[in-house]
Every structure is written in structure tokens, then in C-alpha cells.
Design a protein around this motif. Structure first.
Motif, PDB file in Angstrom:
ATOM      1  N   ARG A 165       0.857  -1.174   0.000  1.00  0.00           N
ATOM      2  CA  ARG A 165       0.000   0.000   0.000  1.00  0.00           C
ATOM      3  C   ARG A 165       0.895   1.226   0.000  1.00  0.00           C
ATOM      4  O   ARG A 165       1.797   1.358   0.825  1.00  0.00           O
ATOM      5  CB  ARG A 165      -0.873   0.001   1.257  1.00  0.00           C
ATOM      6  N   ARG A 166       0.656   2.105  -0.964  1.00  0.00           N
ATOM      7  CA  ARG A 166       1.442   3.316  -1.005  1.00  0.00           C
ATOM      8  C   ARG A 166       0.513   4.499  -0.979  1.00  0.00           C
ATOM      9  O   ARG A 166      -0.394   4.616  -1.807  1.00  0.00           O
ATOM     10  CB  ARG A 166       2.291   3.354  -2.273  1.00  0.00           C
ATOM     11  N   ALA A 167       0.713   5.364  -0.018  1.00  0.00           N
ATOM     12  CA  ALA A 167      -0.160   6.527   0.121  1.00  0.00           C
ATOM     13  C   ALA A 167       0.596   7.793  -0.235  1.00  0.00           C
ATOM     14  O   ALA A 167       1.679   8.039   0.295  1.00  0.00           O
ATOM     15  CB  ALA A 167      -0.695   6.614   1.546  1.00  0.00           C
ATOM     16  N   TYR A 168       0.051   8.534  -1.148  1.00  0.00           N
ATOM     17  CA  TYR A 168       0.575   9.851  -1.454  1.00  0.00           C
ATOM     18  C   TYR A 168      -0.305  10.842  -0.711  1.00  0.00           C
ATOM     19  O   TYR A 168      -1.511  10.886  -0.949  1.00  0.00           O
ATOM     20  CB  TYR A 168       0.510  10.130  -2.949  1.00  0.00           C
ATOM     21  N   GLY A 169       0.283  11.605   0.160  1.00  0.00           N
ATOM     22  CA  GLY A 169      -0.523  12.544   0.937  1.00  0.00           C
ATOM     23  C   GLY A 169      -1.208  13.550   0.029  1.00  0.00           C
ATOM     24  O   GLY A 169      -1.103  13.496  -1.185  1.00  0.00           O
ATOM     25  N   GLY A 170      -1.880  14.467   0.659  1.00  0.00           N
ATOM     26  CA  GLY A 170      -2.504  15.522  -0.133  1.00  0.00           C
ATOM     27  C   GLY A 170      -3.998  15.416  -0.180  1.00  0.00           C
ATOM     28  O   GLY A 170      -4.594  14.531   0.404  1.00  0.00           O
ATOM     29  N   SER A 171      -4.553  16.351  -0.877  1.00  0.00           N
ATOM     30  CA  SER A 171      -5.992  16.355  -0.997  1.00  0.00           C
ATOM     31  C   SER A 171      -6.377  16.639  -2.441  1.00  0.00           C
ATOM     32  O   SER A 171      -5.932  17.641  -3.000  1.00  0.00           O
ATOM     33  CB  SER A 171      -6.573  17.435  -0.082  1.00  0.00           C
ATOM     34  N   PRO A 172      -7.144  15.773  -3.063  1.00  0.00           N
ATOM     35  CA  PRO A 172      -7.708  14.558  -2.482  1.00  0.00           C
ATOM     36  C   PRO A 172      -6.640  13.500  -2.264  1.00  0.00           C
ATOM     37  O   PRO A 172      -5.649  13.489  -2.967  1.00  0.00           O
ATOM     38  CB  PRO A 172      -8.700  14.109  -3.543  1.00  0.00           C
ATOM     39  N   PRO A 173      -6.860  12.633  -1.289  1.00  0.00           N
ATOM     40  CA  PRO A 173      -5.882  11.584  -0.985  1.00  0.00           C
ATOM     41  C   PRO A 173      -5.723  10.662  -2.190  1.00  0.00           C
ATOM     42  O   PRO A 173      -6.644  10.485  -2.975  1.00  0.00           O
ATOM     43  CB  PRO A 173      -6.522  10.817   0.176  1.00  0.00           C
ATOM     44  N   ARG A 174      -4.532  10.131  -2.298  1.00  0.00           N
ATOM     45  CA  ARG A 174      -4.274   9.225  -3.406  1.00  0.00           C
ATOM     46  C   ARG A 174      -3.546   8.002  -2.859  1.00  0.00           C
ATOM     47  O   ARG A 174      -2.538   8.126  -2.175  1.00  0.00           O
ATOM     48  CB  ARG A 174      -3.415   9.933  -4.450  1.00  0.00           C
TER      49      ARG A 174
END
Lengths: 119, 119
Positions: free
Chosen positions: A69-78
DNA sequence: CCGGATCCCAGACGATACTG
DNA sequence: CAGTATCGTCTGGGATCCGG
């Protein structure tokens, strides 16, 4: 005795079956076979899976080392999920079942009908 | 697109996975791979299955056309279960998973440990 | 858009006791 | 010995609402 009974008594084997015995596990794995995917995208590819269950399933696969699982922060979340190399080794066995289903699925259905009618 | 996504959307495929997704189904099938067996005997071969669940499982397999049940009347009662030819076609796929477990079971266990420790 | 929290149901599984 | 019935527990899964 090799592939005999120790085969199934073996804990590792049970473990492997646990991986498949969750309804959505093989489905999600298969949906990831062509590359990374985002949850919303996966939900679209797979039909009829709720968002919660998809998340659950992905987490479970992650905990088994089959998916990252790789989460790229930010908005909207990715967020992106991807099969690990270990996860990829599961594709052939899954495919074997798929092929079986393709070849024998009808027979099972017919057997069920027959059984129901006789009951 | 062949073995692609229609693959899993297909109802027959889901059906095949349902067969394996019951914990005991593959175990019992495998226990029958070398020939007919009686319930008591099967329970002995398989460890840790209750009599009720074994019966349930066998009935379920029967309803799917994978197993036949033959009852010889009398006392004490004698019953034998045997794989159908359809049931036997399921052995290779099951075996594929067994082989996978043999090869990669440890990796899954290690992944789980790692996951737990990190949590 | 992601995914956590909550409520709820169905069914899988176990233990035990009982009939044929 | 085979199988059923009953009771109880646990978990997967669906639906929905809410927060980041």
C-alpha cells in the motif's frame, strides 16, 4: 507421503487455503495482476464489492505480504495498491482455478440443480 | 481480455472459488484422493474436524457433484464417500495451491510477523 | 476520494447429547 | 458408527454515515 496427507495436515498448507478462502482475496489479487491500482478504480473493475470490504481485503492482503500500500498525501488523498513479487507467485494457482471453472463450471451448476430437484 | 477481467466477473468462476473458500472442502477432497473412504476413517486422516462439520462438508460436496455417497444398510451402518470424476478434476488445482504453500508458506508467515511487529 | 466507525445479518464451526 | 438437533460463538460481509 510427499504430497500425501502430511500435505494437508501441514499448517502452511492450511495457511495457503486461508488466503483463498476469503471470498474476495482471489478476486482482488486478480484485479491487480496487470499493475498497481487505486481503490476506486479497483471497485469499478470488480463488480459488486463494497468500499469497506475492498479496504478490508486489501489490508488483509497487505498483512500477508501479498500487496503493498502506497499513500501519497494531499488532498484529495491518493492511494495505490500493488502486488508484491510474492503476490504475483499466487497468480498461476489462481489462474488454475479460473481455468477449472471455465471448463467445469457448468457441470457443477447442473449437479446442483439435479441435487435440488431430487431433494 | 480473455483471462482478463471477465474472468472474475464470471459467475462460474466465483462458483469455483466458493468451492475452495469453504475451509474444509479442499481438505476433505484431498483426503479422498486415493479412493473411497468412510466418515470415521476420514476423520482420523484429517485432524481436528468435528463429526458434524465433516458430514456437512461431505453433503455440500455431494450437492456440488464432487462426491458420491453410498450407504450400505445394516447395523452398524456403513457409508462410503468417493470422489466423482468431476471431483477428481479438481485435484490438480488444489495440488497447485499445496505446492505454492510448500514453496512460499514461510514467506507469508514472515510477512505476517513483520506486519504484526510494525503494528 | 479515501477509509474509518457503527449496526446488523447470515452462516461456518465447535461441543454435546441423542436416535437408528 | 452414522447422522441429526440444539445451543453458542465468531467472523465475513453489506449498508450507511462521518471525518480527513
Amino acid at each position: 507421503m510427499d504430497t500425501d496427507l502430511a500435505f494437508l495436515a501441514d499448517c502452511r498448507t492450511r495457511l495457503a487455503f486461508d488466503l483463498v478462502s476469503h471470498t474476495w482475496n482471489p478476486v482482488v489479487i486478480w484485479a491487480l495482476k496487470d499493475g498497481p491500482g487505486r481503490p476506486g478504480e479497483l471497485r469499478a473493475r470488480i463488480g459488486g464489492i463494497s468500499q469497506k470490504v475492498l479496504t478490508q481485503t486489501l489490508r488483509r492482503l497487505e498483512s500477508n505480504g501479498l500487496v503493498t500500500r502506497r499513500a501519497y498525501g494531499g488532498s484529495p488523498p491518493r492511494v495505490e495498491y500493488e502486488l508484491t513479487s510474492l503476490g504475483r507467485t499466487l497468480l498461476p494457482p489462481i489462474q488454475a482455478f479460473g481455468a477449472w471453472a471455465h471448463d467445469h463450471g457448468d457441470e457443477v451448476t447442473r449437479a446442483q440443480d439435479r441435487y435440488t430437484r431430487e431433494a
